[in-house]
Design an enzyme around this catalytic site. Structure first.
Site, mmCIF file in Angstrom:
data_model
loop_
_atom_site.group_PDB
_atom_site.id
_atom_site.type_symbol
_atom_site.label_atom_id
_atom_site.label_comp_id
_atom_site.label_asym_id
_atom_site.label_seq_id
_atom_site.Cartn_x
_atom_site.Cartn_y
_atom_site.Cartn_z
ATOM 1 N N ASP A 53 -9.687 17.562 -16.041
ATOM 2 C CA ASP A 53 -9.944 16.184 -16.437
ATOM 3 C C ASP A 53 -9.703 16.126 -17.943
ATOM 4 O OD1 ASP A 53 -11.035 13.755 -17.314
ATOM 5 O OD2 ASP A 53 -12.522 13.705 -15.714
ATOM 6 N N TYR A 92 -18.306 14.704 -16.575
ATOM 7 C CA TYR A 92 -18.695 13.298 -16.434
ATOM 8 C C TYR A 92 -19.753 13.156 -15.328
ATOM 9 C CZ TYR A 92 -18.192 8.326 -15.460
ATOM 10 O OH TYR A 92 -18.434 6.994 -15.248
ATOM 11 N N ARG A 145 0.833 -1.216 0.000
ATOM 12 C CA ARG A 145 0.000 0.000 0.000
ATOM 13 C C ARG A 145 0.862 1.258 0.000
ATOM 14 N NH1 ARG A 145 -1.955 1.811 4.328
ATOM 15 N NH2 ARG A 145 -2.434 -0.205 5.277
ATOM 16 N N LYS A 192 -10.025 4.521 -19.860
ATOM 17 C CA LYS A 192 -10.449 4.859 -21.210
ATOM 18 C C LYS A 192 -9.280 4.712 -22.192
ATOM 19 C CE LYS A 192 -14.106 5.704 -18.743
ATOM 20 N NZ LYS A 192 -14.466 7.039 -18.247
HETATM 21 C C1 PLP Z 1 -14.976 7.567 -17.002
HETATM 22 C C2 PLP Z 1 -14.636 8.939 -16.633
HETATM 23 C C3 PLP Z 1 -14.314 9.263 -15.309
HETATM 24 C C4 PLP Z 1 -14.372 8.258 -14.186
HETATM 25 O O1 PLP Z 1 -13.373 7.291 -14.330
HETATM 26 P P1 PLP Z 1 -13.523 5.778 -13.762
HETATM 27 O O2 PLP Z 1 -12.227 5.175 -14.175
HETATM 28 O O3 PLP Z 1 -14.728 5.181 -14.406
HETATM 29 O O4 PLP Z 1 -13.672 5.890 -12.282
HETATM 30 C C5 PLP Z 1 -13.949 10.564 -15.040
HETATM 31 N N1 PLP Z 1 -13.905 11.503 -16.010
HETATM 32 C C6 PLP Z 1 -14.209 11.220 -17.293
HETATM 33 C C7 PLP Z 1 -14.142 12.299 -18.322
HETATM 34 C C8 PLP Z 1 -14.595 9.933 -17.645
HETATM 35 O O5 PLP Z 1 -14.918 9.670 -18.922
#
Ligand code: PLP
Length: 404
Positions: free
Chosen positions: A186, A117, A62, A211
């Site tokens: 983001d 998101y 951890r 993604k």
């Molecule tokens: C999917 C997504 C998230 C969240 O990510 P996870 O890996 O599903 O927790 C945050 N921001 C954007 C733009 C996303 O497409």
């Protein structure tokens, strides 16, 4: 490491391979590490527990994992930041940034821009972390901060391109307005191949690594690229709250980085063509794709963003029923949430990714009932168009009848 991005994608985080005598990254699955020197292990543990790097023994997984650290180094290289810190999901990464900013700035307000998101919207709007959000237009961030008073604002949160509407925000202008308040971008939709927010002054560059970074739809992960001071704060949160990235996932992500530039460029070429054709189709209303229409990209394509990317949002004439029917007629394209995979995915934001967002917010952001979000993959573009256009054409007669 500072080579061109394609070179970094393949080599970053691999600097110690010659010394180790390996060609592929070793996967270290240890949860604990035998102690040879108690005093040395003890001081290493204390340093890591506060977010520092190990000075000796890694003690416990951890606190530190070398496979994860290599992926982090690779991503930091691609984003041109000092460091990166990886988490078990994108939401865990966002949570860690909020907690770190709240703690270090001793402030509990967030200023954020919609749309973002759905779950990020939900996390910020909920009281889960005891933080208050003020939603502002991108040009009104400075005014919102002044109204709250800058000392009480922990963080500015933006997403560009935005999920699902592909709105672009001028990062430099947001950073200018934020003053001393750190800005989180983001950058999931852009990836480090198309946009490097830290170069424009952003403090935190967040990716849902689930993604495009992973790229194959088989890893859930998040990562934040940032400077050394904030990386320390984020690791502190990670050690204390435990939202770790598993080393096997880190291995897959590190491997995924090597093909990221070619995946993004190839999918982007497909997306450009599909956006143009969708824009001409009679069953399709508004198409959102950065730079598709002159002036709509605010001059940010080619400057802030190297290209328009691989995501398209488009409205099906006839609203929700027609949009769902189009999804039901697709053969090649998969109806599923998530994005950034080698295969093309499509989903209906109002039903799925943005289901948790209140209706009036969806309306205000232009997330209509007929909107579909398309994540373009690496298939032959003519097969993709054939699939999309025949689904639209099959739904079309019904649409025409309805309007008659
Ligand atoms: C999917 C997504 C998230 C969240 O990510 P996870 O890996 O599903 O927790 C945050 N921001 C954007 C733009 C996303 O497409």
């Amino acid at each position: 490491m500072s080579y061109k991005i394609d070179t970094m994608a393949v080599h970053a985080g691999r600097g110690e391979f010659a010394r180790l005598g390996v060609h592929a990254p070793p996967i270290d699955l240890s949860t604990t590490y035998p102690v040879a020197d108690a005093a040395e292990a003890s001081s290493s543990l204390l340093e890591m527990a506060q977010g520092g790097q190990p000075s000796g023994n890694w003690v416990y997984a951890r606190l530190y994992n070398p496979t994860v650290a290599r992926f982090e180094e690779g991503l930091a290289n691609l984003e041109s930041t000092d460091e990166a810190v990886a988490f078990s999901s994108g939401m865990a990464a966002l949570t860690a940034c909020l907690l770190a900013a709240r703690g270090r700035r001793n402030a509990d307000h967030v200023v954020a821009v919609r749309p973002i998101y759905g779950t990020s919207d939900h996390l910020l709007s909920s009281d889960l972390l005891g933080m208050k959000v003020t939603w502002a237009a991108a040009d009104a961030i400075g005014a919102a901060i002044d109204e709250i008073t800058p000392d009480r604002v922990a963080l500015v949160v933006i997403e560009t391109p935005s999920n699902p509407t592909l709105d672009l925000i001028d990062i430099r202008r947001v950073v200018d307005q934020a003053g001393d308040v750190p800005v989180l971008v983001d950058s999931t939709f852009a990836t480090p191949i198309l946009q490097n927010p830290a170069k424009l002054g952003a403090t935190f560059v967040l990716h849902s690594a689930t993604k495009f970074l992973g790229g194959y739809g088989d890893v859930i992960a998040g990562v934040v690229a940032t400077n050394a001071d904030w990386a320390r704060e984020l690791r502190h949160v990670r050690v204390a709250t435990g939202a770790l990235l598993h080393p096997l996932a880190a291995y897959l992500l590190h491997r995924g980085l090597t093909t990221l530039p070619v995946r993004i460029r190839a999918a982007q070429e497909n997306a450009k063509l599909l956006a143009e054709r969708l824009d001409q189709h009679p069953a399709v209303g508004h198409v959102s794709y950065p730079g598709l229409r002159e002036g709509e990209d605010k001059g940010l394509i080619g400057t802030q963003m190297e290209g328009p990317g691989c995501m398209i949002a488009f409205e099906v004439q006839g609203g929700q029923d027609a949009a769902i029917q189009v999804l039901n007629h697709l053969q090649v394209i998969t109806h599923a949430v998530s994005l950034g995979s080698v295969d093309t995915l499509i989903q209906h934001p109002v039903s799925l990714t943005h289901k948790v967002v209140p209706k009036e917010v969806l309306d205000a952001c232009g997330i209509s009932e007929g909107l579909l979000r398309l994540s373009v993959g690496l298939e032959d573009v003519e097969d993709l168009w054939e699939d999309l256009s025949s689904a639209l054409n099959q739904v079309m007669p019904a649409l025409l009848q309805k309007s008659a």
